[in-house]
Design an enzyme around this catalytic site. Structure first.
Site, PDB file in Angstrom:
ATOM      1  N   ASP A   1      -1.880   5.598  -5.435  1.00  0.00           N
ATOM      2  CA  ASP A   1      -1.962   4.446  -4.197  1.00  0.00           C
ATOM      3  C   ASP A   1      -2.399   3.243  -4.654  1.00  0.00           C
ATOM      4  O   ASP A   1      -3.425   2.681  -5.154  1.00  0.00           O
ATOM      5  CB  ASP A   1      -3.339   5.359  -3.288  1.00  0.00           C
TER       6      ASP A   1
ATOM      7  N   THR B   1      -8.571   0.515  -4.909  1.00  0.00           N
ATOM      8  CA  THR B   1      -8.845  -0.282  -6.286  1.00  0.00           C
ATOM      9  C   THR B   1      -9.065   0.609  -7.336  1.00  0.00           C
ATOM     10  O   THR B   1      -8.667   0.619  -8.516  1.00  0.00           O
ATOM     11  CB  THR B   1     -10.142  -1.080  -5.834  1.00  0.00           C
TER      12      THR B   1
ATOM     13  N   ASP C   1       0.878  -1.242   0.115  1.00  0.00           N
ATOM     14  CA  ASP C   1       0.103   0.092   0.070  1.00  0.00           C
ATOM     15  C   ASP C   1       1.000   1.315  -0.133  1.00  0.00           C
ATOM     16  O   ASP C   1       1.397   1.486   1.143  1.00  0.00           O
ATOM     17  CB  ASP C   1      -0.817  -0.180   1.144  1.00  0.00           C
TER      18      ASP C   1
END
Length: 478
Positions: free
Chosen positions: A301, A305, A107
């Protein structure tokens, strides 16, 4: 003097090592033993999709400090394994003495490492590997509370310190969260936690992230890390877990992209998220109005998603798509449109413009004729970027996150990268990498460190050990 038979063996080993260091290929080498964790995909109803979309929007808003929510900023979804048709991408780290491997979401939108604890009794911890601090002789309890709050749940526990390894590198005293409380839906088997890859300035723990310690200590050949992500969301035969691409620490993998890497600096003194300024967006060939200043800032990021942005700009994107309509209920903030439409959207961040494939823009198919778009409107906090650019965009580029100078770069995916999309192969399991690690301390200051070659997570850490063993044999032969 090296015999002719030794020279023949040497030539064979060089040939094999070249294949190992090349880009991952959809067909798995027969010499690798990997656990396949696959099951037939479950059909999702429209209600399931609506609930997921609603939770995803809340998750992103909470992660980036939406003022009307009470949660702290922290993590999202996303070694490289592709989970649930591009919903998240995870890799593995090894923790403790002796080391134990865990799958973790990768992440770039957060900066903390955390793992589910063996003391966790929540249903979210059932069936996943959990961290048992008493099994590691090097673990130290920091006796400090730690918590991460999402729009759809939370994880909490305490901070600890231990040896953490990844891709052949090691940090001897990495601080991380050991969480004995985990809400339902935060972890999907086999994932045990999350590895934050943003800057220390936004770390809830206050600790230097694993990547930043390695980059700042000189442990890497180059102070950067890079991603190539696969696409399976348009594959009707997609499995729960699929090959996810390549995460590289300390170098770029030139076989995975073509041409130059288009770098754009992070704004001055803004080393927090991996921030970029959105310079242009087009929808169906028409330019979209982009606000200036902080309203144009985007966090790149890997743990998100889809793509979230200001309501007016998102509405303008869909205004160019025939018969697109604003969603309602749980799809509030999203838009629906005819699946038969070929959508053409591009984004630029001060340099080259990058196209988002129609397959990625078509985030979900709600019914036979109606699809949900990947761009959604969201409201972030006053100190958070207005745009959150996730995997919908990143699957279309080779992305590089550079520590010094602080910048993000994108490049065109190579034919090798594109050939991995939708091709099922062996899925790497969490493994312990090479013992030839480079050590650094978690204080992230400028320190001397052993020089180490860049290590790549192409098909999992198993390759690092194989390459290291072959290198030692080559040296002995010569």
């Amino acid at each position: 003097m090296v015999s002719s038979s030794s020279l023949s063996l040497l030539a064979l080993l060089v040939s094999l090592s070249a294949n190992i260091l090349a880009a991952p290929h959809p067909s798995s080498p027969v010499s690798l033993s990997m656990n396949l964790k696959r099951r037939a995909p479950e059909a999702r109803s429209a209600d399931d999709i609506n609930a997921w979309a609603h939770a995803h929007k809340l998750n992103v808003e909470a992660k980036y400090g939406n003022a009307h929510k009470t949660g702290k900023r922290s993590s999202g979804q996303n070694l490289i394994v592709n989970q649930k048709a591009d919903s998240s991408f995870f890799g593995s780290v090894a923790v403790g003495t002796p080391p134990v491997a865990y799958d973790v979401i990768l992440d770039t939108g957060s900066a903390d490492l955390w793992l589910a604890s063996s003391t966790c009794t929540d249903s979210a911890c059932d069936g996943i590997p959990t961290f048992k601090s008493s099994s590691s002789s090097s673990f130290q309890n920091k006796s400090t509370e730690f918590s991460i709050t999402y729009g759809s749940g939370a994880a909490a526990g305490s901070l600890g310190e231990d040896v953490v390894q990844m891709a052949g590198f090691s940090v001897s005293n990495q601080v991380f969260g050991v969480c004995d409380q985990v809400s339902d839906g935060l972890l999907n088997s086999p994932v045990s936690g999350l590895l934050g890859l943003a800057f220390q300035t936004i770390a809830s723990s206050g600790a230097s992230p694993l990547w930043e310690t390695l980059a700042s200590s000189g442990a890497w050949d180059q102070p950067l890390m890079a991603f190539q992500l696969t696409r399976f969301n348009n594959d009707s035969q997609v499995q729960e877990l699929e090959p996810g691409g390549t995460f590289t620490m300390g170098a770029t993998n030139t076989s995975l992209y073509t041409g130059d890497i288009d770098y754009n600096d992070i704004p001055d003194n803004e080393e927090s998220y991996w921030l970029q300024t959105v310079s242009s967006i087009t929808s169906q060939g028409n330019a979209i109005t982009i606000s200036s200043g902080s309203s144009a800032l985007a966090a790149i990021d890997t743990g998100t998603t889809l793509i979230g942005g200001p309501a007016d700009a998102v509405a303008e994107i869909y205004a160019n798509i025939p018969d697109a309509e604003a969603g309602t209920g749980q799809l509030d903030g999203y838009y629906i449109y005819p699946c038969s439409t070929n959508v053409n959207v591009t984004m630029a961040f001060g340099g080259k413009s990058w196209a988002i494939s129609n397959a990625d823009f078509q985030a979900e198919q709600l019914n036979e004729n109606t699809c949900m778009g990947a761009f959604f409107s969201l409201s972030t906090g006053d100190n958070a970027p207005a745009w959150i650019v996730g995997d919908t965009f990143l699957k279309n580029v080779y992305s590089v996150f550079r520590y010094n100078p602080a910048s993000v770069g994108f490049a065109t995916l190579s034919s090798e990268s594109l050939a991995m999309n939708g091709v099922s192969a062996a899925v790497p399991s969490a493994t312990i990498g090479s013992v030839a690690t480079v050590s650094a301390t978690a204080s992230a200051g400028a320190r001397d460190a052993n020089n180490g070659a860049a290590s790549m997570l192409s098909l999992g850490p198993t390759l690092s050990l194989l390459v290291f063993s072959m290198t030692m044999l080559l040296l002995r032969l010569v």
